[in-house]
Write an enzyme that holds these catalytic residues in place. Structure first.
Site, PDB file in Angstrom:
ATOM      1  N   GLY A 129       0.834  -1.215   0.000  1.00  0.00           N
ATOM      2  CA  GLY A 129       0.000   0.000   0.000  1.00  0.00           C
ATOM      3  C   GLY A 129       0.856   1.248   0.000  1.00  0.00           C
ATOM      4  N   VAL A 175      -1.547  -7.353  -3.913  1.00  0.00           N
ATOM      5  CA  VAL A 175      -1.191  -8.235  -2.788  1.00  0.00           C
ATOM      6  C   VAL A 175      -2.208  -9.369  -2.562  1.00  0.00           C
ATOM      7  CG1 VAL A 175       0.313  -6.672  -1.498  1.00  0.00           C
ATOM      8  CG2 VAL A 175      -2.156  -6.600  -1.099  1.00  0.00           C
ATOM      9  N   TYR A 225     -15.228  -3.939   6.871  1.00  0.00           N
ATOM     10  CA  TYR A 225     -13.999  -3.243   7.278  1.00  0.00           C
ATOM     11  C   TYR A 225     -13.710  -3.511   8.754  1.00  0.00           C
ATOM     12  CZ  TYR A 225     -10.439   0.407   7.653  1.00  0.00           C
ATOM     13  OH  TYR A 225      -9.249   1.081   7.865  1.00  0.00           O
TER      14      TYR A 225
HETATM   15  P1  NAD Z   1      -5.120   4.949   0.919  1.00  0.00           P
HETATM   16  O1  NAD Z   1      -6.365   4.638   0.178  1.00  0.00           O
HETATM   17  O2  NAD Z   1      -4.509   6.300   0.772  1.00  0.00           O
HETATM   18  O3  NAD Z   1      -4.003   3.860   0.613  1.00  0.00           O
HETATM   19  C1  NAD Z   1      -4.263   2.492   0.462  1.00  0.00           C
HETATM   20  C2  NAD Z   1      -3.305   1.959  -0.596  1.00  0.00           C
HETATM   21  O4  NAD Z   1      -3.462   0.535  -0.682  1.00  0.00           O
HETATM   22  C3  NAD Z   1      -3.593   2.544  -1.996  1.00  0.00           C
HETATM   23  O5  NAD Z   1      -2.422   3.113  -2.550  1.00  0.00           O
HETATM   24  C4  NAD Z   1      -4.073   1.335  -2.784  1.00  0.00           C
HETATM   25  O6  NAD Z   1      -3.706   1.364  -4.167  1.00  0.00           O
HETATM   26  C5  NAD Z   1      -3.365   0.187  -2.050  1.00  0.00           C
HETATM   27  N1  NAD Z   1      -4.034  -1.087  -2.306  1.00  0.00           N
HETATM   28  C6  NAD Z   1      -5.358  -1.375  -2.221  1.00  0.00           C
HETATM   29  N2  NAD Z   1      -5.590  -2.636  -2.602  1.00  0.00           N
HETATM   30  C7  NAD Z   1      -4.389  -3.179  -2.940  1.00  0.00           C
HETATM   31  C8  NAD Z   1      -3.982  -4.436  -3.431  1.00  0.00           C
HETATM   32  N3  NAD Z   1      -4.869  -5.425  -3.666  1.00  0.00           N
HETATM   33  N4  NAD Z   1      -2.660  -4.652  -3.682  1.00  0.00           N
HETATM   34  C9  NAD Z   1      -1.757  -3.662  -3.471  1.00  0.00           C
HETATM   35  N5  NAD Z   1      -2.093  -2.430  -3.012  1.00  0.00           N
HETATM   36  C10 NAD Z   1      -3.395  -2.190  -2.756  1.00  0.00           C
HETATM   37  O7  NAD Z   1      -5.480   4.680   2.444  1.00  0.00           O
HETATM   38  P2  NAD Z   1      -4.628   4.924   3.772  1.00  0.00           P
HETATM   39  O8  NAD Z   1      -5.455   5.778   4.635  1.00  0.00           O
HETATM   40  O9  NAD Z   1      -3.231   5.310   3.465  1.00  0.00           O
HETATM   41  O10 NAD Z   1      -4.683   3.450   4.389  1.00  0.00           O
HETATM   42  C11 NAD Z   1      -3.539   2.658   4.640  1.00  0.00           C
HETATM   43  C12 NAD Z   1      -3.893   1.595   5.662  1.00  0.00           C
HETATM   44  O11 NAD Z   1      -4.239   2.226   6.893  1.00  0.00           O
HETATM   45  C13 NAD Z   1      -5.107   0.746   5.271  1.00  0.00           C
HETATM   46  O12 NAD Z   1      -4.889  -0.578   5.669  1.00  0.00           O
HETATM   47  C14 NAD Z   1      -6.226   1.350   6.079  1.00  0.00           C
HETATM   48  O13 NAD Z   1      -7.257   0.437   6.328  1.00  0.00           O
HETATM   49  C15 NAD Z   1      -5.481   1.735   7.345  1.00  0.00           C
HETATM   50  N6  NAD Z   1      -6.137   2.770   8.138  1.00  0.00           N
HETATM   51  C16 NAD Z   1      -6.353   4.020   7.640  1.00  0.00           C
HETATM   52  C17 NAD Z   1      -6.964   4.973   8.444  1.00  0.00           C
HETATM   53  C18 NAD Z   1      -7.209   6.376   7.986  1.00  0.00           C
HETATM   54  O14 NAD Z   1      -7.849   7.138   8.729  1.00  0.00           O
HETATM   55  N7  NAD Z   1      -6.751   6.789   6.832  1.00  0.00           N
HETATM   56  C19 NAD Z   1      -7.367   4.634   9.743  1.00  0.00           C
HETATM   57  C20 NAD Z   1      -7.129   3.348  10.199  1.00  0.00           C
HETATM   58  C21 NAD Z   1      -6.512   2.416   9.409  1.00  0.00           C
END
Ligand code: NAD
Length: 251
Positions: A16, A58, A151
């Site tokens: 990611g 992934v 989720y």
């Molecule tokens: P984001 O959408 O900016 O980034 C997620 C990334 O994962 C994207 O670049 C996407 O292309 C990649 N991705 C998705 N499916 C994929 C796959 N099958 N193979 C490879 N890459 C893939 O979101 P973020 O906020 O940066 O989230 C990152 C992590 O943090 C996630 O696991 C999310 O659940 C977790 N998270 C985020 C928050 C928040 O508030 N932003 C809070 C809690 C947890």
């Protein structure tokens, strides 16, 4: 003890890595001289600083396993895996009926793919009898948030998957921990950040009275990636501005 937070020359894989949090973590590690392989569904194969970006889904274990093989052939060690790839899809249809398609997709990417990626790196970590795996969960692993059961379930599942792997891999010197972000400003949360009311509600849930930034995740990741945390495994570190510990949310 000097240089406690050293990650210099560690070989780190971040999934990611083209997203808000993954990119910040990759950059933070690279600026501290780790060699980072940034994996994402949506990225050109490029290099930025010490981050080598590779396009890979992934949820397709063969693709990721091949990348691990190539990395190990080149460096003879893989030290850290950060499972950060994740999705949050609209889930609720009506009257507590939810999209089955989005349920399956969310579990596949957030939970099953993290399992695949751990399976792929562990044999390489075992060769050097050391490694640190960091799974990015969420405050959703602890709390029931509305209208997105896939989720919430995926993050709760990932939290426990880490503990299960921590138990089985400890004997091989491999540590497995979770980092659970609160609300962080990224593409995933842009709709609630843009909406004044929703933005404020989320701010008020924290003790620090603000949203998190992707950069807030760098320090905790470096802690878990480095030898500072060498006796820490099976744990959850919440980076949530105090959300989970907050006893009273005022108006
Ligand atoms: P984001 O959408 O900016 O980034 C997620 C990334 O994962 C994207 O670049 C996407 O292309 C990649 N991705 C998705 N499916 C994929 C796959 N099958 N193979 C490879 N890459 C893939 O979101 P973020 O906020 O940066 O989230 C990152 C992590 O943090 C996630 O696991 C999310 O659940 C977790 N998270 C985020 C928050 C928040 O508030 N932003 C809070 C809690 C947890």
């Amino acid at each position: 003890m000097k240089n406690l937070f050293l990650v210099k020359d560690k070989i780190v894989i971040v999934t990611g890595a083209n997203g808000g949090i993954g990119r910040a973590i990759s950059r933070g590690l690279s600026e501290n001289d780790a060699i980072v392989y940034g994996i994402d569904l949506k990225t050109p194969n490029t290099k930025s600083g010490n981050v080598f970006y590779h396009k890979c889904d992934v949820s397709k274990p063969k693709q990721f396993t091949k990348i691990c093989e190539t990395i190990f052939k080149k460096h003879k060690h893989i030290d850290v895996l950060v499972n950060c790839a994740g999705i949050s899809l609209p889930n609720h249809k009506s009257n507590q009926q939810y999209s089955q398609k989005n349920w399956l997709k969310t579990i596949e990417v957030n939970l099953t793919a993290s399992f695949y990626c751990m399976q792929a790196v562990i044999p390489y970590m075992m060769k050097n009898n050391q490694g640190s795996i960091i799974n990015i969960t969420s405050i959703n692993a602890e709390l029931g948030f509305p209208e997105n059961p896939s989720y919430v379930a995926s993050k709760g599942g990932l939290k426990m998957l880490s503990k299960s792997f921590a138990k089985d891999c400890g004997i091989h010197g491999i540590r497995v921990n979770n980092i659970g972000p609160g609300y962080i400003k990224t593409d995933m949360t842009k709709n609630s950040f843009k909406n004044k009311k929703l933005k404020k509600t989320r701010e008020k849930h924290t003790m620090l009275n603000r949203w998190g930034t992707p950069e807030d995740l760098i320090g905790p990741t470096i802690f878990l990636a480095s030898d500072s945390s060498r006796y820490v495994t099976g744990q959850d570190i919440y980076v949530d501005g105090g959300w989970l510990a907050n006893g009273l949310v005022s108006d």
